[in-house]
Design an enzyme around this catalytic site. Structure first.
Site, PDB file in Angstrom:
ATOM      1  N   ARG A 274       0.823  -1.225   0.000  1.00 31.56           N
ATOM      2  CA  ARG A 274       0.000   0.000   0.000  1.00 31.56           C
ATOM      3  C   ARG A 274       0.856   1.274   0.000  1.00 31.56           C
ATOM      4  O   ARG A 274       0.517   2.271   0.642  1.00 31.56           O
ATOM      5  CB  ARG A 274      -0.948   0.022   1.206  1.00 31.56           C
ATOM      6  CG  ARG A 274      -2.007  -1.064   1.190  1.00 31.56           C
ATOM      7  CD  ARG A 274      -2.940  -0.919  -0.014  1.00 31.56           C
ATOM      8  NE  ARG A 274      -4.058  -1.832   0.063  1.00 31.56           N
ATOM      9  CZ  ARG A 274      -4.027  -3.106  -0.362  1.00 31.56           C
ATOM     10  NH1 ARG A 274      -2.926  -3.601  -0.899  1.00 31.56           N
ATOM     11  NH2 ARG A 274      -5.098  -3.867  -0.266  1.00 31.56           N
TER      12      ARG A 274
ATOM     13  N   SER B  36     -10.724  -0.861   2.750  1.00 25.68           N
ATOM     14  CA  SER B  36     -10.074  -1.035   4.057  1.00 25.68           C
ATOM     15  C   SER B  36      -9.710   0.330   4.625  1.00 25.68           C
ATOM     16  O   SER B  36      -9.040   1.111   3.940  1.00 25.68           O
ATOM     17  CB  SER B  36      -8.783  -1.837   3.908  1.00 25.68           C
ATOM     18  OG  SER B  36      -9.046  -3.084   3.337  1.00 25.68           O
TER      19      SER B  36
ATOM     20  N   GLU C 215      -5.153   3.337   6.162  1.00 27.95           N
ATOM     21  CA  GLU C 215      -4.781   3.109   4.774  1.00 27.95           C
ATOM     22  C   GLU C 215      -5.309   4.267   3.928  1.00 27.95           C
ATOM     23  O   GLU C 215      -4.693   4.666   2.949  1.00 27.95           O
ATOM     24  CB  GLU C 215      -5.404   1.787   4.320  1.00 27.95           C
ATOM     25  CG  GLU C 215      -4.773   1.207   3.098  1.00 27.95           C
ATOM     26  CD  GLU C 215      -5.782   0.906   2.024  1.00 27.95           C
ATOM     27  OE1 GLU C 215      -6.387   1.847   1.485  1.00 27.95           O
ATOM     28  OE2 GLU C 215      -5.941  -0.279   1.718  1.00 27.95           O
TER      29      GLU C 215
HETATM   30  N1  EPU Z   1     -11.558 -11.249   9.240  1.00 33.82           N
HETATM   31  C1  EPU Z   1     -12.382 -11.446  10.338  1.00 33.82           C
HETATM   32  N2  EPU Z   1     -13.359 -10.494  10.569  1.00 33.82           N
HETATM   33  C2  EPU Z   1     -13.528  -9.404   9.790  1.00 33.82           C
HETATM   34  C3  EPU Z   1     -12.679  -9.217   8.684  1.00 33.82           C
HETATM   35  C4  EPU Z   1     -11.686 -10.152   8.424  1.00 33.82           C
HETATM   36  O1  EPU Z   1     -12.240 -12.404  11.080  1.00 33.82           O
HETATM   37  O2  EPU Z   1     -14.411  -8.604  10.077  1.00 33.82           O
HETATM   38  C5  EPU Z   1     -10.522 -12.268   8.947  1.00 33.82           C
HETATM   39  C6  EPU Z   1     -10.883 -13.095   7.703  1.00 33.82           C
HETATM   40  O3  EPU Z   1     -11.699 -14.183   8.004  1.00 33.82           O
HETATM   41  C7  EPU Z   1      -9.506 -13.525   7.199  1.00 33.82           C
HETATM   42  C8  EPU Z   1      -8.622 -12.339   7.579  1.00 33.82           C
HETATM   43  O4  EPU Z   1      -9.297 -11.623   8.609  1.00 33.82           O
HETATM   44  O5  EPU Z   1      -9.045 -14.639   7.918  1.00 33.82           O
HETATM   45  C9  EPU Z   1      -8.315 -11.437   6.393  1.00 33.82           C
HETATM   46  O6  EPU Z   1      -9.536 -10.950   5.805  1.00 33.82           O
HETATM   47  P1  EPU Z   1      -9.699 -10.729   4.220  1.00 33.82           P
HETATM   48  O7  EPU Z   1      -9.314 -11.960   3.473  1.00 33.82           O
HETATM   49  O8  EPU Z   1     -11.054 -10.151   3.991  1.00 33.82           O
HETATM   50  O9  EPU Z   1      -8.595  -9.673   3.847  1.00 33.82           O
HETATM   51  P2  EPU Z   1      -8.007  -8.371   4.573  1.00 33.82           P
HETATM   52  O10 EPU Z   1      -6.610  -8.661   4.980  1.00 33.82           O
HETATM   53  O11 EPU Z   1      -8.952  -7.907   5.643  1.00 33.82           O
HETATM   54  C10 EPU Z   1      -6.986  -7.347   2.432  1.00 33.82           C
HETATM   55  C11 EPU Z   1      -6.953  -6.004   1.765  1.00 33.82           C
HETATM   56  C12 EPU Z   1      -8.211  -5.772   0.949  1.00 33.82           C
HETATM   57  C13 EPU Z   1      -8.345  -6.890  -0.068  1.00 33.82           C
HETATM   58  C14 EPU Z   1      -8.404  -8.224   0.682  1.00 33.82           C
HETATM   59  C15 EPU Z   1      -8.468  -9.401  -0.258  1.00 33.82           C
HETATM   60  C16 EPU Z   1      -5.623  -4.542   3.206  1.00 33.82           C
HETATM   61  C17 EPU Z   1      -5.632  -3.418   4.187  1.00 33.82           C
HETATM   62  N3  EPU Z   1      -6.808  -4.949   2.768  1.00 33.82           N
HETATM   63  O12 EPU Z   1      -8.027  -7.306   3.401  1.00 33.82           O
HETATM   64  O13 EPU Z   1      -8.046  -4.549   0.247  1.00 33.82           O
HETATM   65  O14 EPU Z   1      -9.514  -6.736  -0.855  1.00 33.82           O
HETATM   66  O15 EPU Z   1      -7.194  -8.356   1.468  1.00 33.82           O
HETATM   67  O16 EPU Z   1      -7.252  -9.538  -0.907  1.00 33.82           O
HETATM   68  O17 EPU Z   1      -4.545  -5.023   2.847  1.00 33.82           O
HETATM   69  C18 EPU Z   1      -8.413  -2.206   0.393  1.00 33.82           C
HETATM   70  O18 EPU Z   1      -7.199  -2.089   0.439  1.00 33.82           O
HETATM   71  O19 EPU Z   1      -9.183  -1.209   0.423  1.00 33.82           O
HETATM   72  C19 EPU Z   1      -8.983  -3.543   0.338  1.00 33.82           C
HETATM   73  C20 EPU Z   1     -10.299  -3.757   0.384  1.00 33.82           C
END
Ligand code: EPU
Length: 332
Positions: free
Chosen positions: A152, A220, A317
């Site tokens: 990012r 995010s 972010e």
């Molecule tokens: N999780 C929870 N509860 C929640 C949210 C997430 O338990 O409310 C857990 C999920 O079950 C999973 C882990 O946290 O085990 C990660 O969640 P997820 O796969 O949704 O991905 P993320 O790390 O929360 C990142 C990016 C997103 C991108 C997704 C998918 C960042 C800050 N965010 O989210 O990017 O779409 O991976 O690749 O790196 C963005 O940058 O605006 C964005 C949406």
């Protein structure tokens, strides 16, 4: 004054002193201003107030596609809508971008934060970036290495002294479909074509993330935090289900901010007209009619709850702007 509600995906009712829609590089030569802010669709910004300067909207369009051995080089205007470009590419069987499907915003904005989803970051696909330095009035081209992409982050985000306007982006893409299925939940998809992968990714995204056309949000709100091995061990001793990702640096691990927020009891909460999304706690939403200070207050609340529960201070972010320009979270 110019209304910015359609230029910030939170849908906040803020305005700018002036607004210029930029459709060509030649137009940039004419611009000589003190205080400018460059936006595509405003999908990753939070305005805490009205903006006292001029907002430049990147609407440079045009897509050129040429073959380069087994690859395709796709050069497109910074104002091209990212998802429309991906749709066009998959219809021609040009692949590499599918995992970024349905991300709101423009192509020119995408490299600034090095946007990423489902195991792919746009920085991995960049061949070069053409940008206009509005202070020095020169058009420059950077290759991928010069763009200094990181999680990012990029040269364009970190370089704060002169405003840099991304006019064209060239991507190196594939003629042979070789999908990245490394992300949990994507592995199982087994897509047969770029079109199929794009469709499945868009479905996955819709299940978790609100459409900013319907519910104001900026994706995010916080970055996933990076912790040391000691901190990781301390948390793993307390939580056996802690999601952990490796980073390029040994001894440093990335945690899921969404998981931390959720565990801290902040998923699906509402304070005033702001809240966190029911299906993904990392997304702060405008529940309708939110004022900037309500989004800020909710983010501060979430940040302090996570700090109290885990001893981790989340970093936003989204980029935050007040009347004068960009500010850090600590300056709020
Ligand atoms: N999780 C929870 N509860 C929640 C949210 C997430 O338990 O409310 C857990 C999920 O079950 C999973 C882990 O946290 O085990 C990660 O969640 P997820 O796969 O949704 O991905 P993320 O790390 O929360 C990142 C990016 C997103 C991108 C997704 C998918 C960042 C800050 N965010 O989210 O990017 O779409 O991976 O690749 O790196 C963005 O940058 O605006 C964005 C949406």
């Amino acid at each position: 004054m110019h209304d910015l509600s359609s230029y910030n995906s939170f849908g906040l009712h803020v305005s700018a002193q002036d607004l210029i829609v930029v459709q060509s590089e030649a137009q940039l030569d004419e611009i000589d201003l003190e205080q400018v802010l460059i936006l595509g669709k405003g999908s990753d910004v939070l305005f805490t107030d009205d903006y006292d300067g001029t907002v430049l909207i990147d609407e440079i369009k045009g897509v050129q596609i040429e073959r380069d051995g087994p690859d395709y080089l796709v050069r497109a205007g910074g104002g091209v809508v990212l998802d429309e470009l991906i749709a066009e590419l998959v219809s021609r069987n040009i692949s590499g971008m599918e995992n970024l499907s349905a991300i709101p915003g423009t192509l020119g904005a995408a490299p600034v934060q090095n946007i990423g989803a489902y195991g792919v970051e746009i920085g991995d696909l960049i061949e070069e970036i053409e940008f206009y330095d509005l202070e020095r009035h020169v058009l420059q081209t950077f290759d991928r290495e010069q763009c200094a992409f990181a999680y990012r982050s990029s040269y364009f985000k970190e370089h704060k002294s002169d405003p840099l306007f991304i006019s064209r982006v060239t991507l190196r893409l594939n003629s042979v479909f070789d999908p990245d299925l490394s992300y949990k939940g994507v592995r199982e998809l087994d897509p047969k074509s770029p079109y199929e992968l794009r469709t499945r990714i868009a479905q996955l995204r819709r299940q978790k993330l609100p459409d900013p056309q319907e519910v104001g949000n900026a994706g995010s709100f916080f970055k996933n935090p990076v912790v040391t091995e000691d901190k990781l061990k301390e948390l793993q001793a307390r939580y056996s289900d802690l999601p952990v990702y490796r980073t390029a640096q040994p001894g440093l691990y990335k945690l899921a901010a969404g998981w931390l927020i959720d565990k801290a009891g902040c998923r699906g909460i509402t304070h005033g007209h702001a809240g966190t999304w029911e299906h993904q706690a990392l997304v702060i939403v405008n529940r309708g009619g939110a004022r900037p200070h309500e989004i800020v207050a909710l983010a501060q609340y979430v940040r302090s709850e996570v700090a109290n529960a885990f001893g981790i201070l989340l970093e936003p972010e989204v980029r935050v702007y007040n009347r004068q320009g960009e500010i850090s979270w600590e300056q709020l």
